[in-house]
Scaffold this active site. Structure first.
Site, PDB file in Angstrom:
ATOM      1  N   GLU A   1       0.708  -1.399   0.137  1.00 12.33           N
ATOM      2  CA  GLU A   1       0.583   0.316   0.500  1.00 12.33           C
ATOM      3  C   GLU A   1       0.688   1.090   0.005  1.00 12.33           C
ATOM      4  OE1 GLU A   1      -0.941   2.205   2.628  1.00 12.33           O
ATOM      5  OE2 GLU A   1      -0.224   0.443   4.656  1.00 12.33           O
TER       6      GLU A   1
ATOM      7  N   LYS B   1      -2.936  -0.914  14.415  1.00 13.53           N
ATOM      8  CA  LYS B   1      -2.425   0.736  15.339  1.00 13.53           C
ATOM      9  C   LYS B   1      -2.232   0.846  16.395  1.00 13.53           C
ATOM     10  CE  LYS B   1      -2.911   3.021  11.361  1.00 13.53           C
ATOM     11  NZ  LYS B   1      -2.372   2.417  10.197  1.00 13.53           N
TER      12      LYS B   1
END
Ligand code: PSU
Ligand code: MN
Length: 300
Positions: free
Chosen positions: A24, A158
């Site tokens: 990505e 995250k």
């Protein structure tokens, strides 16, 4: 004019059934500071190559989807401040308006799967944000992973997020989660989030066996998350992490940061407050994920 351009190298590799790993680009354009981001982008591609696969970094440039970037295109993603952040829902207007942007995990997974790529590598996935009850901020990554048959190698989600809520959501969405050589869900720049995972794989071959079992069950319509921890020697100091995450979240709220800007802001704030240590742990995590993704692609 076709809306998607697959680079010659990636096209040839896919046609010959050689291993390909999608990467990505949002982590490059918006997740890491310049000029380090370009160096990391090239390092990740090198990592994939040195482990026997062809890297396919994905982005949208001038209204065309690019699967596999040339050097100058990668430079543009890393350097041009006009390069936006595109999730899956942004793709159609971006193409129609000839816009340029880096793709998040949601957009990258969507595009990679349609290009016939079976493995994607990233750092930490998006997920359910803390204080969800106030803002209802949940990354589009989750919904897309529920609807896209691709293996995603990551270091968990995250750590600025609500990890237990994100894991719960993944369960609801039917997304399989495999710990890689761990029975704890990794914590992005921390080796462990403290949360358990139900399944563990110990080698790229074991991951590949799970992928084959998914195929045997019928075309998998959801993603397989392969969660690999950053090595303990390279993780962020957990005490430092816990101290500064709260400060970063406070700063985000005080400054009224919302929507797509939240995640890049939190990552940047975390890096500033740890003197760059979170950045190093993040880079170490993605590096390991690029390597494992290449090994899994090769095993397939
Ligand atoms: N992993 C990283 N750094 C990043 C990202 C992932 O180590 O910057 C990016 C990915 O593109 C992911 C996105 O899809 O952050 C999530 O953003 P949001 O929370 O706005 O959906
Ligand atoms: Mn969000």
């Amino acid at each position: 004019m076709p809306l998607t351009e697959v680079s010659e190298e990636v096209r040839e590799a896919l046609a010959a059934h050689r291993p390909v790993v999608a990467l990505e680009s949002t982590i490059i354009a918006h997740g890491l500071p310049r000029p380090r981001n370009l160096a990391v982008a090239m390092e990740l591609e090198g990592c994939v190559r040195s482990h026997g696969a062809v890297p396919a970094t994905i982005a949208v440039l001038d209204g065309r989807v690019r699967v596999g970037l040339e050097r100058r295109q990668l430079e543009r993603v890393a350097r041009d401040p006009e390069v936006r952040k595109f999730g899956r829902r942004d793709l159609a207007p971006a193409l129609a308006r000839r816009a340029s942007g880096a793709t998040t995990v949601s957009a990258t997974a969507f595009l990679a799967a349609r290009a016939g790529i079976g493995v994607l590598a990233t750092g930490g996935l998006g997920g359910v944000h803390r204080e969800w009850t106030r803002e209802q901020d949940e990354s589009a990554d989750l919904r897309t992973l529920a609807e896209t048959g691709i293996a995603v190698v990551c270091a968990g989600v995250k750590s600025v997020l609500d990890v237990p809520a994100t894991l719960q959501r993944l369960e609801t969405l039917g997304v399989t989660v495999l710990g890689y050589r761990t029975d704890r869900f990794p914590g992005f720049c921390l080796s462990s989030s403290g949360e358990p995972v139900d399944w563990t794989a110990h080698s790229p071959e074991e991951v590949a066996e799970v992928v084959r079992a998914r195929r045997a069950l019928g075309a998998p319509e959801s993603a397989l998350i392969v969660a690999q921890p950053v090595p303990e020697s390279e993780q962020l100091d957990p005490e430092l992490h816990d101290r500064v995450v709260g400060e970063a979240l406070d700063e985000c709220r005080e400054r009224g940061i919302r929507g797509q800007a939240v995640t890049p802001f939190l990552l940047d704030s975390l890096a500033r407050r740890t003197g760059g240590a979170s950045l190093e742990a993040n880079v170490a995590a993605v590096r390991g994920n690029a390597r494992l993704a290449a090994q899994v692609a090769a095993a397939l």
